[in-house]
Structure formats: structure tokens, C-alpha cells
Enzyme design. Structure first.
Site, mmCIF file in Angstrom:
data_model
loop_
_atom_site.group_PDB
_atom_site.id
_atom_site.type_symbol
_atom_site.label_atom_id
_atom_site.label_comp_id
_atom_site.label_asym_id
_atom_site.label_seq_id
_atom_site.Cartn_x
_atom_site.Cartn_y
_atom_site.Cartn_z
ATOM 1 N N ASP A 317 -12.868 31.222 9.511
ATOM 2 C CA ASP A 317 -12.415 32.508 8.983
ATOM 3 C C ASP A 317 -11.758 32.306 7.620
ATOM 4 O OD1 ASP A 317 -12.043 35.229 8.864
ATOM 5 O OD2 ASP A 317 -10.171 35.208 9.989
ATOM 6 N N GLY A 336 -5.075 36.854 5.927
ATOM 7 C CA GLY A 336 -6.114 35.857 5.696
ATOM 8 C C GLY A 336 -5.568 34.482 5.373
#
Lengths: 438, 315
Positions: A317, A336
Site C-alpha cells: 500500500d 498513507g
């Protein structure tokens, strides 16, 4: 990139601990590479057996395994080159042992047009060190309204269809996308998140969020969409992959769907397997993720699901965010984390803790993603592409953000002590990374 | 002036009640008692902060808290500057940290910060050299409000330990509630949260409070009834259907107050929505401590500034 590489000298790895996650078999021995593919492997392959002119690599007992296949990483091109480029992303990947990146479609413009697929492939060919396979958007503009040109995008080279981290609100659109995808035998990858239920939420709903005064996201925000999607998969018979699941409610639904024989698979992130909400501590924005890190109990469930195969895939990710977007109050900071370079070492924590055997970990990082995407990678077998990594799973090191190859240094493993750093990486038999001994 | 020396306040910043020990809290309350005396004299000036610069950096508009900090700083002799960033830098796109670094370069001694986001004051405190006081960060904490509430209660009831305190209304989004829950629990009070489930969810019990969704049972036997402000944007169907329905079930009027202990006292951090969470007859009634709270606010902020000044460099 690999397909156009010229033929090169034979390459023989000797004295290696060969770990083939596809078969689960671990053997001591050697591995011979000819023309970018694995020509032979086994205990009989020793230095004396090298073909004429072969380059010999003595692995000194290190693990030799298939390169990792990362099903979810953001590579920045086109449009977000200040965060990442294909050159920097693939450099990070090579250093982390990732030999195939599946590139997220949330670029600017998004990958919803065959010309953009072509652009990414050409940039990868010209500037990439490892294989880059673009995902195409599931809907035009990733807006969740009209389905994109699955057929043309596939012909251009899109590996699967996904709207990145935008979840489809409209069940009708989702149904049509799944139905239409079936005609092309295309894989639909979906990020399950009910945006309305997420609302203002920025972290796991629970006591900690309450103490920090941050709005929480209930686990149901993910599970409701997983439930809906599974029903639509049942209705349409499409191939479906839930890109990130991160709590036990979703796992229960997926387990049941798999038991019923639906063609569904799922992934989770390396962060959700190795961190929990407590790591947020004093509002550390590098730990702000989507979905949010959850309670330790949920992390345990995820680890268990990797060990028993319910979770098929572990992704990095990889989501580079520049410092400006992180040095903000928690609720305003971007979510993130970068992860290409640390996913293997972080994953090895689960091996060292005794929760997941090494072949199982590697299976979720190479074999399973390759199978789901119908790639030849992800196994040590005669004829398979020679995408290989060499590492000593016990070698300790401290993560130094300054050493990371990504353009952004937003790692949640900042100064973490990990074990098992990749020493060298090969794509189609070509060396793409060699760690200098320090 | 101090009759006996207070224990040293061991913290460089005041970012929240969480992290303070019982002794820290009592020390601040005792120091505030002395500040009340100062404030009630004709000559209100002291020299504790003479030569020091205090900057009030408010990212959210506030009348009473900002004025209270300003008066507290001035009574201690500091030069006080008010910056309302809600209408300057942030509109020009400057980030919180850039503003902080700019201010830091001007060498203030104390920075009082209010921000709409939880954790913003912590973020800032990590980047500046001066002492930082949290004047409210999002739904997280508002430590000086909790201290002034505790001081008000202590002065009227003589104690905090063993009292039953019912915090009523939008507990979920309230930094005042959060800081009060931590502080009053630490001093031995029994805490209740009273409100509709959308604003006082059962999960609040994880903070050690007893949760009620009915005013009559929630107020039964309470010694202190602490009302919270309900933000206008939360009463139009988002969390409660309407202000009139809210007032009907959760607004404090004489009838509901009758369920509390006979000598129960009423508090509100202000500003009040009369007729939404509190009826005017109660707000202005004999059992209301609302005006006392404002006076205690100045005293508590003087105490906090004084406590932090112990750590300011003298060279």
C-alpha cells in the site's frame, strides 16, 4: 524492461536456501538461470556444475526466493511526480525485493484511457528497474458513475480494474462493472469503504479515539461494503478481489463467501499486520492510514488469516506523501505510508514471532498475487521468470528514512528495528539491486 | 505573597489534563486560590511575568477564553499579544507549523493556543522553544476550563471527592467534557454523561463515566449539573432532530433540575444557548455558578501561567 532484454550469460546461484512459496518446499542447493528464466534448481546444482561462462553467485546460506509481487503501490506517474516517479518507486521496490509492482490508477489524469496505460508502460520500460503493471480505473475518471473501457484498456495492457482508494457508492454501478467484467474475464479489485459511514472519521473508533478527541471509523464502514460486494459477486459470477481488508468483520464475511465457492480473494497491508492504533501515540500522522490502524485484537485476527490463507495477499500500500501533507494536525494530514522498501522486513516480524511460517509469508507476497493476476512469477520452478531475491532473514538493521529510495520518507517504521534486509534483487535474471555492505 | 511554597509544577507545557498527577492538579488549584485574592484587590498587578511576552494564538474565534488569558497574563505583568489567525495567515495558506516557526522566531515566552483540530497544540509544542498552553484543541482537551470548573466546585462544595457530577449534552464532541472527566475522576468524583445516544454514546463508559440517556435518571441525586453547549450545526437532524426536541428532553429547566440533589449546583462553560440546552430561569437562578466560573477562569489561568513561568529560562 524484461521482455526486450538481450540474452545474457547463464547465472548460477549456489549454496542457497531455496524457498518456493508455491509448493511450500524449502531446499538447500542451487538455481540456474538461462535467458531470464529458471532453467534448473535443486541440491545437485553446485559451483562445479556451472555451465561454460556462467556467473556464479555464492549465497552463503541466504534465502533465495521469488521476487515479491506488490498488488498495490502508487508510483506517481503521471501527475504526482513530486511524490514519486516510476524511477524512484522501482528503485525502492528493487531495494525492498519487490520485482513486480501493480501500479495504482489514481494518477492525474487517472488511468482510465488506453493512452494512459500505454504511457505508464512506456515510462516503466524506459525508467523502471522492476516490472510495472498498470491497473486501470474501474469507472471513468474514478468517479464511480460510468464503467471504463475494460476491453480496450485490457488490450492496452491493464492488468485489472480498480478505482484505487475510491469505493463505489452506487451498488448498481458496481453490479454493472462486475457483470461487464465477466465477459472479459477481467479481475475487479475494490477498496471496501463506506464513505458516508466514515464521515469525518480519521482513526479506529474506540477508546483511544475518544481519548484523543478524534472522530472514529467503525469497522462496519469496511464490512458493509464487503458484504454488499460479496452479494453482487454471487449475483454476477465475476472475479473479485477486495484490495484491503483490515478487520475481523470483513474476514468473517470473506471466509463464508470462500466456503461457498465464490471466486473472491482479498488482501491486507503490511502496516495493518504489524502495527495497531496504539502506534499513533501522540498524534503521529505517519501512522494515519486508510483504512485506519485498528485494535490489537483485529491485528491478531489479520495475522491468523494470513497464516491460514484466508487473506490471500499482503500489499505494501505504498503511498508516498510529502512532508507538507503530513506535518499537520492529525485530522487534516493526508493518510498513507511508503512501504515498498520495508514490506519484506516488516513481514518477517511475523515469521520471527512464530505466527507465520516463512513460505506462507512469501506466498502472500508473491505466489498468491501472481496467481490472482495470472502471472508466471511468484514461484521457484523450471520455466518461471528468474525474478529473485536474496536475503538473510535474521540480519538486523534499523530503518533510516534518509536511506529510503522513495521520494517521500513517510514511513511508519521510522527508526524501527527490523530483521531481514534484501541483499540483492534480480528481474528476469538481471541484477537490479545489490546492497553495498556497510 | 504565597503563605507556603507550592510543590514545583513539573511540566514545561500544559497540553491537557491527561498526564497531570493529582498533586499537579491540586497545586494549580491552590495557586489559583491565591490568584483570586490578587484579582479582588484594587492593585491587581504582580510582577511574576514582568518582561515576558505571552502570545495568544487563536485559530478559532473565542471571546471569553482569549480575554481571560489576556487579563491573566496582564495581571502577572506580561506583555500580551493577541493573534486571531482565523482571519489572517491561515487564509493566506500558511501552515500551522510555519506560523509557529515565525512566531517562535519572535521569541515569545508563553504561547497560548486554540485550534479546531485535536492534537494541533501538541504538534506545535514539539516545534517551538517556549511554554505552550492548550486553550482548546478540537474535541480533545481544554485543560484550563476543567481546572476552573474544579476550582469553582471546590470553593462551593468544599471538596470534590465523593461528589456526583452529571455532564449533560454533547459529550461526544466536547473538549470541556473530556478534560473534566479526566480531572474530576482523578480527584475522586463520580462522573456521569447524560444525553441522547448520538451525543453521549455508551462507549463513553470506557472513560470511566456512567452513561444515561434520560435526564431524570441522569440527574438523580447529582451534586453538580454541568451543561454543555450544543453546536448549532449538530441540532438540525445530524445528531438531534431539532433544537425544540432537544430542549424538551435534554434542556435543563427547573423541573428536570428538581431530580438532582436539593443543594445541586449548575454550571455551563459558555457561551450558552438559552432555550436550547438551558432555560434562562436556571441559568440566572440562585443555584447557577456560571458567573463564578468566569471569575475562576482568570484565577486558574494566572496560576497556570505562573506555574509554567517556573521553567522559563532566566538568562
Amino acid at each position: 524492461m524484461p521482455p526486450s532484454m538481450p540474452p545474457h550469460a547463464p547465472l548460477l546461484f549456489v549454496n542457497a536456501r531455496l524457498v518456493d512459496p508455491a509448493s511450500g518446499v524449502e531446499t538447500r542447493g542451487g538455481l540456474l538461470v538461462l535467458d531470464g528464466r529458471i532453467a534448473d534448481l535443486g541440491p545437485a546444482l553446485i559451483a562445479q556444475a556451472a555451465p561454460q561462462g556462467a556467473r556464479i553467485v555464492d549465497c552463503a546460506g541466504d534465502v533465495l526466493a521469488p521476487g515479491l509481487v506488490d498488488m498495490q503501490a502508487f508510483v506517481g506517474e503521471p501527475g504526482a511526480e513530486h511524490r514519486e516517479t516510476i524511477a524512484t518507486a522501482t528503485a525502492a521496490a528493487a531495494a525492498g525485493g519487490v520485482t513486480t509492482i501493480v501500479a495504482a490508477p489514481g494518477t492525474s489524469p487517472p488511468v482510465d484511457d488506453p493512452a494512459v496505460v500505454d504511457f505508464v508502460l512506456r515510462r516503466a520500460r524506459d525508467t523502471g528497474r522492476v516490472r510495472v503493471l498498470p491497473l486501470a480505473a474501474l469507472t471513468k475518471g474514478r468517479e464511480g458513475r460510468e464503467i471504463s473501457e475494460f476491453g480496450l484498456l485490457r488490450e492496452a495492457g491493464a492488468i485489472a480494474f480498480c478505482d484505487g482508494k475510491r469505493s463505489l457508492r452506487n451498488a448498481q454501478t458496481m453490479r454493472r462493472a462486475l457483470t461487464y467484467a465477466r465477459d472479459f474475464d477481467a479481475l475487479v479489485i475494490h477498496f471496501p469503504e463506506d464513505r458516508d459511514l466514515v464521515g469525518e472519521g480519521v482513526m479506529n473508533e474506540g477508546e483511544l479515539a475518544m481519548r484523543l478527541g478524534l472522530a472514529g471509523v467503525p469497522r462496519e464502514a469496511e464490512a458493509i461494503i464487503v458484504d454488499r460486494d460479496l452479494r453482487l459477486v454471487q449475483l454476477t459470477g465475476a472475479r473479485y478481489h477486495a484490495s484491503i481488508v483490515a478487520n475481523g468483520l470483513s474476514l468473517a464475511a470473506l471466509e463464508e463467501a470462500k466456503a461457498r465457492g465464490l471466486s473472491v480473494t482479498c488482501g491486507t497491508t503490511i502496516n495493518h499486520l504489524t502495527l495497531n492504533e496504539n502506534d499513533i501515540g501522540d498524534y503521529r500522522t505517519f501512522l494515519k492510514l486508510r483504512p485506519p490502524l485498528r485494535h490489537e485484537d483485529e491485528r491478531r485476527l489479520l495475522v491468523e488469516a494470513v497464516a491460514n490463507g484466508l487473506i490471500d495477499v499482503i500489499v505494501s500500500d505504498h503511498d508516498p506523501q510529502d512532508v507538507e501533507m503530513k506535518r499537520m494536525p492529525f485530522a487534516e494530514a493526508e493518510a498513507g505510508a511508503v512501504g515498498l522498501e520495508t514490506m519484506l522486513a516488516a513481514g518477517l516480524r511475523l515469521v520471527h514471532s512464530g505466527d507465520v511460517p516463512l513460505p506462507t509469508l512469501l506466498r502472500a507476497m508473491s505466489t498468491r498475487p501472481a496467481e490472482i493476476l495470472r502471472l508466471e512469477q511468484g514461484r521457484l520452478a523450471k520455466g518461471a521468470p528468474a525474478d529473485l531475491i536474496r536475503f538473510d532473514p535474521d540480519e538486523p538493521f534499523v530503518v533510516d528514512p534518509a536511506e529510503l529510495h522513495s521520494r517521500c520518507k513517510n514511513t511508519p517504521f521510522d527508526t524501527a528495528r527490523l530483521q531481514g534486509r534484501v541483499k540483492s534483487t534480480f528481474v528476469a535474471g538481471q541484477s537490479v539491486f545489490e546492497r553495498r555492505s556497510d | 505573597m504565597p503563605q507556603k511554597p507550592h510543590p514545583v509544577f513539573p511540566h514545561r507545557h500544559l497540553l491537557g489534563i491527561e498526564g497531570l498527577s493529582r498533586i499537579d492538579i491540586v497545586t494549580l488549584l491552590d495557586m489559583a486560590e491565591e490568584a483570586i485574592e490578587v484579582s479582588r484587590q484594587v492593585e491587581k498587578k504582580r510582577a511574576t511575568l514582568r518582561g515576558r511576552t505571552q502570545v495568544n494564538l487563536f485559530y478559532e474565534s473565542s471571546t471569553r477564553t482569549q480575554a481571560s488569558f489576556e487579563i491573566a497574563g496582564k495581571r502577572l505583568g506580561a506583555d500580551v499579544m493577541n493573534m486571531s489567525v482565523a482571519n489572517s495567515s491561515e487564509k493566506k495558506g500558511e501552515t500551522l507549523l510555519d506560523t509557529a516557526m515565525t512566531l517562535n522566531a519572535m521569541r515569545p515566552d508563553i504561547l497560548v493556543v486554540r485550534h479546531a483540530r485535536a492534537g494541533a497544540v501538541h504538534l506545535l509544542a514539539r516545534k517551538v522553544d517556549c511554554a505552550v498552553v492548550n486553550a482548546g484543541d478540537g474535541a480533545h482537551e481544554h485543560p484550563t476550563q476543567a481546572l476552573l470548573d474544579a476550582l469553582t466546585i471546590r470553593r462551593h462544595k468544599g471538596r470534590i471527592e465523593g461528589l456526583t457530577v452529571a455532564i449533560c449534552g454533547d459529550v461526544l464532541h466536547s473538549r470541556v467534557a473530556r478534560s473534566n472527566i479526566i480531572l474530576l475522576s482523578a480527584l475522586g468524583a463520580r462522573l456521569r454523561a447524560v444525553g441522547p445516544s448520538t451525543l453521549a454514546p455508551d462507549s463513553l463508559s470506557r472513560l470511566g463515566v456512567e452513561v444515561f440517556h434520560d435526564m431524570r435518571s441522569g440527574l438523580a441525586g447529582a451534586d453538580i449539573v454541568m451543561m454543555l453547549r450544543l453546536q448549532r450545526e449538530r441540532m438540525n437532524g445530524a445528531f438531534v432532530p431539532s433544537s425544540r426536541e432537544y430542549f424538551h428532553f435534554f434542556g435543563l429547566d427547573e423541573e428536570k433540575l428538581a431530580y438532582a440533589a436539593p443543594d445541586a449546583l449548575v454550571m455551563h462553560p459558555g457561551p450558552m444557548n438559552r432555550g436550547v440546552e438551558i432555560d434562562s430561569s436556571v441559568a440566572d437562578g440562585a443555584r447557577s455558578l456560571i458567573r463564578d466560573q468566569v471569575e475562576m477562569g482568570v484565577a486558574v489561568r494566572m496560576a497556570v501561567l505562573e506555574a509554567l513561568a517556573q521553567h522559563l529560562p532566566n538568562v
